[in-house]
Design a protein around this motif. Structure first.
Motif, mmCIF file in Angstrom:
data_model
loop_
_atom_site.group_PDB
_atom_site.id
_atom_site.type_symbol
_atom_site.label_atom_id
_atom_site.label_comp_id
_atom_site.label_asym_id
_atom_site.label_seq_id
_atom_site.Cartn_x
_atom_site.Cartn_y
_atom_site.Cartn_z
ATOM 1 N N LEU A 171 16.841 -5.641 -4.631
ATOM 2 C CA LEU A 171 17.387 -4.954 -3.574
ATOM 3 C C LEU A 171 16.911 -3.555 -3.863
ATOM 4 O O LEU A 171 16.374 -2.600 -2.965
ATOM 5 N N VAL A 172 17.039 -2.812 -5.128
ATOM 6 C CA VAL A 172 16.669 -1.449 -5.397
ATOM 7 C C VAL A 172 15.133 -1.312 -5.252
ATOM 8 O O VAL A 172 14.718 -0.536 -4.732
ATOM 9 N N LEU A 173 14.323 -2.253 -6.015
ATOM 10 C CA LEU A 173 13.074 -1.912 -6.150
ATOM 11 C C LEU A 173 12.178 -2.641 -4.848
ATOM 12 O O LEU A 173 11.042 -2.290 -4.965
ATOM 13 N N VAL A 174 12.515 -3.585 -4.490
ATOM 14 C CA VAL A 174 11.807 -4.284 -3.349
ATOM 15 C C VAL A 174 12.295 -3.971 -1.863
ATOM 16 O O VAL A 174 11.537 -3.321 -1.148
ATOM 17 N N PHE A 175 13.542 -4.160 -1.637
ATOM 18 C CA PHE A 175 13.958 -4.025 -0.347
ATOM 19 C C PHE A 175 14.235 -2.607 0.124
ATOM 20 O O PHE A 175 13.826 -2.375 1.303
ATOM 21 N N PHE A 176 14.303 -1.803 -0.624
ATOM 22 C CA PHE A 176 14.530 -0.398 -0.217
ATOM 23 C C PHE A 176 13.333 0.309 0.033
ATOM 24 O O PHE A 176 13.182 0.758 1.019
ATOM 25 N N PRO A 177 12.167 0.093 -0.769
ATOM 26 C CA PRO A 177 10.853 0.496 -0.174
ATOM 27 C C PRO A 177 10.429 -0.204 0.926
ATOM 28 O O PRO A 177 9.774 0.460 1.866
ATOM 29 N N PHE A 178 10.770 -1.396 1.100
ATOM 30 C CA PHE A 178 10.418 -2.285 2.272
ATOM 31 C C PHE A 178 11.070 -1.351 3.498
ATOM 32 O O PHE A 178 10.241 -1.522 4.485
ATOM 33 N N PHE A 179 12.265 -1.288 3.376
ATOM 34 C CA PHE A 179 13.092 -0.689 4.694
ATOM 35 C C PHE A 179 12.451 0.629 4.859
ATOM 36 O O PHE A 179 12.290 1.208 5.985
ATOM 37 N N TYR A 180 12.232 1.347 3.792
ATOM 38 C CA TYR A 180 11.576 2.768 3.915
ATOM 39 C C TYR A 180 10.437 2.629 4.755
ATOM 40 O O TYR A 180 10.212 3.361 5.864
ATOM 41 N N GLY A 181 9.534 1.579 4.215
ATOM 42 C CA GLY A 181 8.308 1.472 5.059
ATOM 43 C C GLY A 181 8.442 1.075 6.477
ATOM 44 O O GLY A 181 7.833 1.604 7.425
ATOM 45 N N THR A 192 0.738 -1.303 -0.230
ATOM 46 C CA THR A 192 -0.067 -0.117 0.101
ATOM 47 C C THR A 192 0.652 1.252 -0.086
ATOM 48 O O THR A 192 0.481 2.136 -0.660
ATOM 49 N N LEU A 193 1.856 1.151 0.621
ATOM 50 C CA LEU A 193 2.633 2.411 0.893
ATOM 51 C C LEU A 193 4.092 2.201 -0.001
ATOM 52 O O LEU A 193 4.908 3.103 0.013
ATOM 53 N N MET A 194 3.956 1.532 -1.100
ATOM 54 C CA MET A 194 5.334 1.410 -2.093
ATOM 55 C C MET A 194 5.381 2.342 -3.244
ATOM 56 O O MET A 194 6.222 2.630 -3.823
ATOM 57 N N LEU A 195 4.093 2.855 -3.515
ATOM 58 C CA LEU A 195 4.012 3.696 -4.721
ATOM 59 C C LEU A 195 5.077 4.988 -4.896
ATOM 60 O O LEU A 195 5.748 5.197 -5.631
ATOM 61 N N ILE A 196 5.130 5.537 -3.845
ATOM 62 C CA ILE A 196 5.989 6.922 -3.677
ATOM 63 C C ILE A 196 7.417 6.551 -3.629
ATOM 64 O O ILE A 196 8.013 6.769 -4.526
ATOM 65 N N LEU A 228 9.514 4.355 8.507
ATOM 66 C CA LEU A 228 8.202 4.949 8.409
ATOM 67 C C LEU A 228 7.553 4.833 9.516
ATOM 68 O O LEU A 228 6.614 5.306 10.278
ATOM 69 N N SER A 229 7.479 3.235 9.603
ATOM 70 C CA SER A 229 6.497 2.873 10.962
ATOM 71 C C SER A 229 7.032 3.378 12.320
ATOM 72 O O SER A 229 6.049 3.171 13.175
ATOM 73 N N PHE A 230 8.135 3.612 12.493
ATOM 74 C CA PHE A 230 8.648 4.163 13.659
ATOM 75 C C PHE A 230 8.318 5.808 13.916
ATOM 76 O O PHE A 230 8.842 6.386 14.603
ATOM 77 N N THR A 231 7.609 6.416 13.090
ATOM 78 C CA THR A 231 7.372 7.758 12.856
ATOM 79 C C THR A 231 6.017 8.128 13.050
ATOM 80 O O THR A 231 4.956 7.225 12.639
ATOM 81 N N ASP A 232 5.578 9.302 13.425
ATOM 82 C CA ASP A 232 4.266 9.880 13.278
ATOM 83 C C ASP A 232 4.063 10.437 11.880
ATOM 84 O O ASP A 232 3.129 11.457 12.022
ATOM 85 N N SER A 233 4.578 10.101 10.993
ATOM 86 C CA SER A 233 4.486 10.638 9.630
ATOM 87 C C SER A 233 3.096 10.707 9.187
ATOM 88 O O SER A 233 2.403 9.650 9.352
ATOM 89 N N ASN A 234 2.475 11.766 8.830
ATOM 90 C CA ASN A 234 1.177 12.038 8.623
ATOM 91 C C ASN A 234 0.984 13.054 7.569
ATOM 92 O O ASN A 234 2.148 13.727 7.163
ATOM 93 N N LEU A 235 -0.335 13.243 7.012
ATOM 94 C CA LEU A 235 -0.273 14.324 6.037
ATOM 95 C C LEU A 235 0.218 15.781 6.567
ATOM 96 O O LEU A 235 0.780 16.342 5.391
ATOM 97 N N TYR A 236 0.190 15.987 7.516
ATOM 98 C CA TYR A 236 0.759 17.382 7.934
ATOM 99 C C TYR A 236 2.160 17.575 7.955
ATOM 100 O O TYR A 236 2.838 18.681 7.711
ATOM 101 N N ASN A 237 2.904 16.441 8.193
ATOM 102 C CA ASN A 237 4.321 16.603 8.332
ATOM 103 C C ASN A 237 5.222 15.696 7.632
ATOM 104 O O ASN A 237 6.403 15.389 7.819
ATOM 105 N N SER A 238 4.372 15.269 6.538
ATOM 106 C CA SER A 238 5.131 14.300 5.469
ATOM 107 C C SER A 238 6.453 14.902 4.790
ATOM 108 O O SER A 238 7.350 14.328 4.170
#
Lengths: 411, 293, 687
Positions: free
Chosen positions: C398-408, B135-139, C411-421
């Motif tokens: 690594l580039v296209l799957v694991f990187f977004p995966f680790f990014y995700g 779900t969050l992969m697009l960006i 992100l899960s340890f933050t309070d990232s939302n619309l206001y502060n993205s």
């Protein structure tokens, strides 16, 4: 061997496809890119307007190029591309995502600075309101869409003016056993219900975007629906949009509350008319006030040619453009002057929507709005299925929305 | 005829079950066809006259258009560059297939034939990557592909993304299949001085044809049906793929189900033919891999 | 140091075709790859290894520390200059507000103020009404561009900045919080800073004051002396020690000690530098505050502006939300207690950073020193062919799957939302809060007013329970239907077999977007085909989407329809691979049909079905489309599965961090499942 040949053929085809990638447009002159999600005649008329702009501005070297994006991918595409400077210079979108993009930043350019008063006055005031977020204007309204009363002329010679009349006419035309209904609309859908809610003076947000879902007015408005469904029995069960279309086309629904998108689905054999939504006797004769969606034209914040882009925005919302969009694209322009044009004024459909918009309320453009839909829909369902009283259901919805809003603001 | 000679057990109950299931299977598809050929735009809902008879009810549930019309197909193909979009889809899907299968084959061969540190972890990593919801992969994907690699609005970019997303499944499939191919052949070839690369291309791949066919089909379908990435990455209308074109008909306020159904059929036909063509491989390729010995 | 390792040298061509078939008895020529293998090089290189490790580890860590230190010093300098500028700006804003924000009075204040400013600084005042430049001391605003005038088109960013500040002030007031910055600071192209503040008159923001400061001298760079000192001295000591000590273990210990000394020494130096910087900053700001207070009072008197309410210099040294920092008292004295707190804060930051660096450095040191690097290089070279084969796929992944995966996951340890993205992730770090919120909420159900149990459908555990039920039933149906059909289709001599097979595969080939919607239509209460059929047989139609159970049934039917072909094809393949002779033999032995099935068919199916089931469990668990299109969670979110719930958190509630945590939890569950599955299947294999 056969497979090998097949594979070679495939590789060649791919290579061919990859090589033939069109070269990116050279940066000669000012080429502005405009994104939209229109299709069919709406798209054709927009492209015509753009072509006219291009012809008039060829000497200045300004050229606008359009790109249609499927609606389902459009918002995500804007969110992904624009803040990274890869998006268009101008884009068209309904106001519902506006607040979200402004909060996310670097997406929509504020335009108050450019805005002369005469341009501001071009538009139906409420459509301008939809383009304003926290006191700043971010776009110019292009078209609006609003729900109105659509009726089958054969069954309803004169459209009802008040809710009392509506029930009287509808009752006569209802025969549940035969699957005939006086009135059909997606009353379980919160968007459609909003016309009653606003009519009773309710709403979803108070000042400071605090949710007000469980207000007394909202409760009263949904009691009105319950009365129509149960006591008067003029509405069908589970009214999905496909069902409403079928019923209306077969002459089994005499009246429908719906918007311009519905007109394209009406069968050619049905002679229909449009009229403003009735007034509410139960709310002291106040009109039903539907939510209005306004498609605005925005300058994207990272655009390199903001001045030129604003000129395009101004042209697209001018009277000349509005006339083409109205007559050829079958849109309802937000430009007021165009309704004085003989051809537009003579068009019953355009006129009917123009009349309706007088009492319409712009749908909130705050990002918190997206948190309302799901709890509100659940509340509507619970009420209509008798799983809960209106008050209790809206209390629950209020709690859910308040929690989500707080979750977003938490530091 | 309907009686098995050897066992004496009648076949007709089996046919009853099969016909029943087949009807259940194709019924929704028949509705798609009905909508496509009806010439109308509504998602057909069967309404009934007053006091419906059984015949009326039967008519209402029969997926058969009241009038036949090709207008939906004609409009789909002529009102927009649908042929061009189909071509793009073909290029992207074939590119994905070739690239995806190639990458998966080499990786799977290594996982199957070599023993090396990190083998289990690597294989696990491929499986695990399937488990993170997208779900969050697009960006992040957009940032990598368009901002870093500069592959926005190109077919190559899409091919790379689709191929990588299809790799995990393919690697697992192929590794299982390679494991079942006896090693004697390779050893013999090795004795004669053939290189590993040669062995792989001339001995292993031809033997693994069914599994390769299946992974090719999967890669093809991954690319063929995907919509949101294609719509996001492509910045020119002539670069869209067919699923993107299809979505123009639905979404937003008005839905043109007739066009959408007709388009869906046009888009499905190549896949169905591919299925038919690869059927014999499909059955053995999906399973032989896991049936060891 | 890899060059110092004898095992690396000359390991060339011999291994080109190295062991593709490790288990088998490959030809002896393959095994003769490396005669030197296994012969551990003695003494000298190993002691070099320890030294090399120290050189690298300490060098790397100190370089990083040095980089961080200069960044921090620079940040502190910038902060100090910003604070100084802001104190001045606030004082000026206070005066401008007293002059009603516009007109000659405001201009007089500005020009009086400008007289006392440092060369190169400039001030401008913007009034929103009429989009006007009210006053300006910028060198370009002279002649026909002199204030007052309307802002020119190219000055739009200035106006927009003002509007941004106005919105921020209003938003913060409305929400009663501090979410949006009410002050903006910006680095100018000439190296100076620009600070902007809103002008509030009678409670509403009517304009903005901006101040550009002259370019500042670049922040002093921390010297390289200490860096070299703390690098070379421990190095020399360690080198000396390693000549004396003979045991490898002791050498490693010595290198660790040397590392600790080096890093510790530099840490102490950093701490001193920063503390000095912080203390000096307060003094500078306090001095600035005193001067500004004096000046403001002078201008106030000169311009005869209203003196009530009194000037409040204590509020001038403020954060971006215009809340006083409290480091300097209104009288311009440094508050020692607050300062000590601030110093402690900085110090603890330094300690944390150096702790992290120490871990990193020790890892590098031990990795190299204990021979880990040498072994890794050796492994890679030895198995280079295998890695070469995997590399292309791995790089792509690594580039296209694991990187977004680790990014995700990050992100899960933050309070990232619309206001502060748009903020950096470190600013919204909340640690495990999202996880606690998701996993720590046990209000699965509560007693309603009438005593009935009411489920909380938004609760994670309810959704998890539903998802598990959904997965299990779907896979069970898929397997049983698929297997049943496969068994029938496998009957020898059955007529029309290919036709059935083709038709039954069709759901797999159609885009599921449209078929899902067709199914939804078929379950319509009044006009859906399903209810028509029920009524044809005299029953009453059901409102399918009204209760969780029936709503679940609609999604189940749709997904069952979509997924049985896969299982059917898998089973069919496995069935066809069973030799017919087995059944013949069983029949001869007098086995019944059931016995044949359990003894021959099922065991033969198992190896094919188990991986298929594992895969389809993963797929069904994350089957977004069907739930989203068919039930959309109705009624009331009761038929939501975990992925659709995560989607809604991200795109309806705009809580990206929370949604990422949700996704990570989903991932964790599936990972756990696959590990258990793996164990089980290995256990059964072994048995």
């Amino acid at each position: 061997m056969k497979n090998l040949r097949l594979m070679i053929a495939a590789v060649c085809l791919c290579a061919l496809g990859l090589v033939s990638t069109p070269a990116r447009a050279a940066d000669s002159g000012k080429e502005l890119v405009l994104w939209h999600a229109y299709r069919a005649e709406e798209k054709a008329s927009l492209e015509k307007v753009v072509a006219r702009f291009n012809a008039a501005n060829a000497s200045k070297g300004i050229k606008v190029k359009t790109l249609a994006v499927p609606y389902d991918a459009y918002a995500d595409k804007i969110s992904a591309t624009v803040p990274r400077g890869k998006g268009p210079d101008i884009f068209i979108f309904a106001q519902d995502r506006l607040g979200g993009w402004i909060e996310a930043g670097n997406t929509v350019e504020p335009i108050d600075f450019y805005l002369e008063d005469e341009v501001r006055k071009r538009f139906i005031p409420s459509t301008m309101e939809a383009m304003t977020y926290r006191g700043t204007t971010y776009g110019l309204p292009l078209n609006y869409k609003v729900v109105t009363l659509i009726y089958n002329k054969k069954l309803v010679p004169t459209p009802p003016k008040s809710s009392g009349e509506l029930v009287k006419v509808a009752k006569k035309l209802t025969d549940k056993k035969a699957g005939r209904f006086g009135l059909a609309y997606s009353y379980g859908d919160f968007y459609y219900h909003a016309s009653l809610m606003n009519g009773f003076g309710g709403g979803v947000f108070g000042p400071g975007t605090t949710p007000t879902l469980n207000s007394a007015e909202n409760v009263k408005s949904v009691e009105q629906v319950l009365k129509w469904v149960e006591k008067d029995g003029i509405l069908p069960a589970e009214p999905s949009s496909a069902l409403i279309t079928s019923l209306f086309n077969e002459g089994k629904a005499a009246m429908v509350f719906s918007g311009p998108w519905f007109l394209g689905e009406i069968a050619k054999s049905v002679d229909y008319g449009l009229a403003p939504l009735p007034t509410l006797d139960e709310a002291g004769g106040k009109p039903m006030r539907p939510w209005m969606t306004v498609e605005g034209v925005y300058v994207s914040a990272p655009s390199k040619n903001k001045d030129a882009a604003f000129e395009v925005v101004k042209y697209l919302t001018s009277e000349e453009a509005a006339k083409m969009l109205a007559l050829e694209g079958r849109q309802s322009p937000a430009n007021q002057a165009v309704y004085k044009d003989a051809q537009v004024a003579g068009d019953k459909v355009l006129k009917a929507f123009r009349d309706q918009v007088e009492v319409a309320v712009p749908m909130p453009n705050v990002p918190e709005m997206s948190m309302v839909w799901s709890p509100a829909t659940s509340a509507m369902n619970a009420i209509l299925k008798k799983a809960s009283t209106p008050k209790a259901a809206f209390d629950d919805a209020q709690k859910a929305v308040a929690k989500d809003v707080a979750g977003l603001r938490k530091k | 005829m309907l009686r098995s000679r050897r066992e004496g057990m009648p076949h007709w109950p089996l046919h009853v079950v099969l016909v029943g299931f087949t009807l259940f299977t194709i019924y929704p598809i028949l509705w798609v066809l009905t909508i496509a050929f009806s010439g109308n735009q509504s998602l057909a809902i069967a309404t009934l006259p007053e006091a419906p008879t059984v015949m009326d009810r039967l008519r209402a549930i029969t997926p058969w258009p009241e009038t036949w019309s090709f207008s939906n197909f004609v409009s789909v193909m002529t009102d927009q560059p649908f042929a061009k979009w189909m071509f793009n889809s073909v290029v992207v899907a074939l590119g994905t297939t070739v690239l995806g299968v190639f990458l998966a084959c080499t990786a799977a061969y290594a996982f199957s034939r070599f023993k090396f540190p990190g083998q289990r972890t690597g294989l696990m990593a491929f499986l695990v990557s399937q488990m993170f919801p997208g779900t969050l992969m697009l960006i992040p994907l957009y940032i990598i592909l368009v901002q870093w690699l500069g592959l926005g609005s190109s077919r190559l970019g899409l091919i790379i993304v689709y191929a990588t997303t299809s790799i995990p499944f393919s690697v697992w499939m192929l590794k299982g299949y390679f494991d079942t191919i006896p090693k004697d052949l390779e050893e013999a070839a090795l004795m004669e001085g053939a290189s590993v690369g040669r062995i792989f291309w001339t001995i292993i791949l031809p033997l693994a044809k069914p599994a390769v066919a299946v992974t090719a089909l999967f890669s093809f379908m991954t690319a063929w049906n995907e919509f949101i990435l294609a719509a996001t990455f492509m910045d020119q209308e002539e670069m869209y793929t067919a699923p993107v074109g299809l979505r123009f008909f639905v979404g937003g306020f008005s839905q043109q189900w007739g066009y959408f159904a007709a388009g869906s059929i046009i888009v499905s036909v190549p896949v169905v033919f591919l299925f038919l063509y690869l059927q014999k491989y499909l059955v053995s390729g999906l399973t032989a891999g896991s049936v060891k010995g | 140091m890899s060059a110092s390792d004898p095992q690396q040298t000359g390991d060339g061509r011999e291994g080109v075709a190295d062991r593709p078939l490790p288990e088998s008895e490959a030809p002896p020529s393959l095994h003769s790859a490396d005669p030197r293998k296994g012969g551990q090089a003695p003494g000298a290189p190993r002691h070099m290894r320890v030294l090399a490790g120290l050189v690298l580890a300490l060098g790397l860590v100190l370089a990083l520390a040095h980089g961080l230190l200069s960044r921090t010093v620079e940040d502190l300098t910038v902060q100090r200059e910003d604070r100084r500028a802001l104190v001045s700006l606030h004082a000026l804003t206070d005066l401008v507000e007293r002059a009603e924000g516009s007109g000659d009075a405001a201009r007089a204040v500005v020009s009086a103020w400008q007289d006392q400013m440092r060369a190169g600084s400039a001030v401008r005042v913007i009034a929103f009404s009429g989009i006007k430049l009210e006053a300006s001391t910028f060198p370009e605003d002279v002649g026909d561009k002199a204030a007052p005038r309307r802002l020119a088109r190219e000055e739009k960013p200035i106006y927009d900045r003002g509007q941004r500040l106005r919105t921020a002030v209003e938003t913060n007031q409305e929400e009663g919080g501090a979410r949006k910055a009410e002050l903006e600071t910006e680095l100018l192209s000439n190296g100076g800073r620009q600070v902007s503040a809103p002008v509030e008159v009678d409670g509403s923001v009517v304009g903005m004051v901006e101040m550009a400061t002259a370019p500042q001298a670049p922040a002093p760079k921390p010297g390289l002396g200490p860096l070299l000192l703390w690098w070379l001295v421990p190095l020399a000591a360690c080198a000396g020690a390693s000549f004396v000590v003979r045991k490898q273990g002791l050498r490693v210990v010595a290198s660790v000690v040397a590392f600790a000394v080096g890093l510790g020494g530099y840490a102490a130096y950093s701490l001193r530098t920063l503390e000095h910087e912080v203390r000096e900053s307060q003094e500078v700001v306090a001095a600035q505050l005193r001067t500004m207070a004096e000046r403001a009072a002078t201008v106030l008197a000169e311009q005869q502006l209203p003196a009530e309410p009194a000037l409040r210099p204590g509020h001038w040294d403020a954060d971006e939300f215009r809340r006083p920092l409290g480091l300097v008292s209104p009288a311009g004295e440094v508050d020692a207690a607050v300062l000590a707190e601030r110093v402690e804060e900085v110090a603890s930051g330094v300690r944390r950073t150096f702790g992290g660096l120490a871990v990193l450095g020790l890892a590098v040191l031990l990795f190299i020193g204990m021979g880990g690097l040498a072994r890794t290089v050796e492994t890679v070279v030895e198995h280079r062919q295998a890695y070469l084969y995997i590399a292309p796929a791995m790089v792509g992944m690594l580039v296209l799957v694991f990187f977004p995966f680790f990014y995700g996951i990050t992100l899960s340890f933050t309070d990232s939302n619309l206001y502060n993205s748009s903020q950096p992730l470190s600013d919204t770090w909340v640690g495990l809060r999202n996880y606690v919120e998701i996993l720590g909420d046990f209000t699965i159900a509560k007693r309603g007013s009438d005593g009935a149990l009411v489920f909380n459908y938004l609760n994670f555990y309810y959704t998890l329970f539903f998802t598990v039920v959904w997965t299990v039933t779907n896979v069970a149906i898929g397997v049983s239907v698929g297997l049943g059909l496969a068994l029938i289709l496998n009957v020898q001599g059955l007529a029309m077999r290919p036709v059935y097979r083709v038709l039954l595969i069709l759901p797999w080939a159609m885009p599921n977007y449209i078929t899902a919607l067709i199914w939804k239509g078929m379950f319509h209460q009044q006009f859906g085909v399903v209810n028509h059929v029920i009524r044809m047989f005299g029953g009453q139609g059901l409102a399918w989407f009204d209760s969780p159970a029936t709503s679940f049934l609609t999604a189940l039917t749709t997904n069952g329809w979509l997924s049985f072909p896969f299982m059917m094809v898998v089973s069919l393949g496995a069935l066809q691979s069973i030799p017919a002779e087995l059944y013949e033999a069983a029949r001869v032995d007098g086995a019944s049909r059931w016995q044949q099935f359990t003894a021959i068919t099922l065991p033969a199916l198992k190896p094919a079905l188990v991986p298929a089931v594992i895969l389809s469990v993963v797929w069904t668990f994350n089957m977004f489309n069907i739930i989203f299109l068919v039930t959309d969670g109705e009624p009331g979110g009761s038929t939501e599965i975990l992925v659709t719930q995560a989607y809604k958190y991200a795109f309806q509630r705009y809580r990206y961090g929370y949604a990422a945590a949700y996704s990570t939890v989903i991932f964790g569950i599936l990972l756990l499942y696959s590990m258990v599955q793996n164990r089980l299947s290995r256990a059964t294999e072994a048995a």
